[in-house]
Write a protein that holds these residues in place. Structure first.
Motif, PDB file in Angstrom:
ATOM      1  N   GLY A  75       1.131  -1.348   0.578  1.00  0.00           N
ATOM      2  CA  GLY A  75       0.049  -0.198   0.090  1.00  0.00           C
ATOM      3  C   GLY A  75       0.569   1.097   0.137  1.00  0.00           C
ATOM      4  O   GLY A  75       1.754   1.050  -0.125  1.00  0.00           O
ATOM      5  N   ARG A  77      -0.116   4.082   1.799  1.00  0.00           N
ATOM      6  CA  ARG A  77       0.080   5.063   2.621  1.00  0.00           C
ATOM      7  C   ARG A  77       1.460   4.269   3.528  1.00  0.00           C
ATOM      8  O   ARG A  77       2.316   5.184   4.149  1.00  0.00           O
ATOM      9  CB  ARG A  77      -0.847   4.741   4.060  1.00  0.00           C
ATOM     10  N   TYR A 131      -0.953   8.156  -4.090  1.00  0.00           N
ATOM     11  CA  TYR A 131      -1.661   8.241  -3.093  1.00  0.00           C
ATOM     12  C   TYR A 131      -2.787   9.391  -3.279  1.00  0.00           C
ATOM     13  O   TYR A 131      -3.703   8.835  -3.380  1.00  0.00           O
ATOM     14  CB  TYR A 131      -0.644   8.528  -2.165  1.00  0.00           C
ATOM     15  N   SER A 203      -6.463   4.709   5.066  1.00  0.00           N
ATOM     16  CA  SER A 203      -5.021   3.691   3.839  1.00  0.00           C
ATOM     17  C   SER A 203      -5.706   3.783   2.147  1.00  0.00           C
ATOM     18  O   SER A 203      -7.186   3.432   2.660  1.00  0.00           O
ATOM     19  CB  SER A 203      -4.882   2.415   4.591  1.00  0.00           C
TER      20      SER A 203
END
Length: 401
Positions: A75, A77, A131, A203
């Motif tokens: 991910g 994050r 992101y 997230s």
């Protein structure tokens, strides 16, 4: 699909600004590092310092590749938190470096710590692009893109202001003795603040491409060619402008450029989302650079205050439309593949980011016509790529739960 609020976006880019401070502050204290090296018996210390600045860029593609894989598996994050930790650890190590104990090996240690920072930031910027654009609606693409590059410029401005303030407070001897450590300690505090912001971010689900319409090597090449002009413009505006200002006796030109560019980014992001698209604005700005760079640099070197001011304003306006839309264009060209984005982006930064101050410095004695020509030629690869649309319209993307 989760959509980020503007408060969350600002939190994410605040972390980037604080981390970019850690990257930019080395250039801001470069003069004091040169003195430090000279006291340890290093010859041609100034060239050694800028050699470190250039060499650290070589590791950025590796950082983009490795952290891109990490972001894809764990991910974005998590990847942002990882880069935050690495940059902060390297900054802390530089701040408390035992200079006398290291002797001439201080050059090696500085280089290694700068490499750690560059490696982590090689993954930081592409991950941040992924992101924010993953959690952004189409109507806000350019404003979000402008916010990303503006945060980097804020980091540069803060590093310049902190060092300038310390130089006003401390004597030259005090700055050479211990004052150079203080901006690095500020960077450590920045890292802790950045970590706080990033731990509070939501997230987002990982992107999984069902079908890759292009090979990763082709995507990487497209991203590389689009990034070239972004790298040249950013480092001309914020780093090479120090040499340009010295040549033309324009005091604080880097700070002037950075502050003016910040204002321009806010304007161009809003105008692009309202009246155009990120790709179209980026393409038009690239065309403007091809035709206007040489005349604008000739105006800058004319010695006429009015022409010089107009040159700075118009060049910054064009740069705002280009840099402000760069992240959105890169995200679009990457087709959601963070590995291609990280690798292609950082190869361009390695070749044209760290090298641009050196190239501009070598071209200035030959005449500002050649500086303008360098900028104009750097815009050509992006125009070639954007004239050949990829097949992203057929890309199918799903988000892993």
């Amino acid at each position: 699909m989760i959509r980020l609020t503007w408060k969350q976006k600002i939190g994410a880019v605040t972390g980037n600004a604080l981390e970019f401070y850690d990257i930019a502050v080395f250039a801001s204290i470069s003069g004091f590092i040169s003195v430090l090296f000279t006291h340890q018996g290093i010859e041609h210390a100034e060239y050694v310092v800028w050699g470190i600045f250039a060499l650290r860029f070589l590791v950025r593609p590796l950082g983009g590749l490795v952290i891109g894989h990490y972001a894809k598996n764990h991910g974005v994050r998590a990847a942002l938190i990882l880069t935050n930790f690495m940059i902060g650890l390297a900054t802390l190590s530089m701040a408390f470096m035992p200079v006398e104990a290291l002797g001439q090996y201080i050059v090696v240690v500085f280089l290694l710590l700068q490499i750690v920072q560059a490696f982590s930031f090689g993954g930081e910027y592409p991950t941040l692009i992924s992101y924010l654009h993953q959690g952004t609606d189409k109507v806000d693409k350019s404003k979000t893109s402008s916010l990303i590059v503006a945060s980097s410029i804020v980091g540069v401005v803060v590093s310049l202001v902190v060092v300038y303030a310390l130089k006003e407070i401390l004597t030259v001897e005090e700055m050479n003795d211990y004052g150079w450590r203080l901006p690095l300690l500020v960077g450590v505090l920045n890292t802790l603040m950045s970590l706080y912001f990033r731990l509070s971010l939501p997230s987002l689900p990982s992107i999984k491409t069902v079908k890759m319409p292009m090979k990763r090597s082709t995507l990487t090449l497209r991203i590389f060619m689009v990034t070239i002009i972004g790298a040249v413009i950013f480092y001309t505006q914020n780093f090479a402008s120090k040499m340009i200002g010295a040549e033309l006796t324009i005091e604080n030109l880097p700070l002037i450029n950075s502050l003016l560019l910040l204002f321009t980014l806010a304007l161009t992001g809003w105008l692009t989302d309202k009246y155009s698209s990120a790709t179209q604005a980026f393409r038009l700005a690239s065309i403007a650079l091809v035709f206007c760079s040489i005349p604008l640099f000739l105006m800058l070197s004319s010695g006429n205050p009015i022409y010089m001011a107009l040159s700075i304003i118009f060049f910054t306006l064009i740069s705002g439309f280009l840099l402000g839309n760069l992240a959105a264009v890169l995200w679009q060209e990457s087709e959601g593949d963070i590995i291609s984005l990280g690798f292609g982006y950082n190869i361009a930064l390695s070749l044209f980011g760290g090298a641009t101050p050196l190239i501009v410095g070598l071209l200035i004695p030959e005449g500002f016509t050649f500086v303008g020509l360098y900028v104009a030629l750097a815009a050509v690869p992006a125009l070639v790529i954007l004239s050949r649309p990829n097949t992203r319209i057929n890309t199918k993307i799903r988000y892993a739960r």
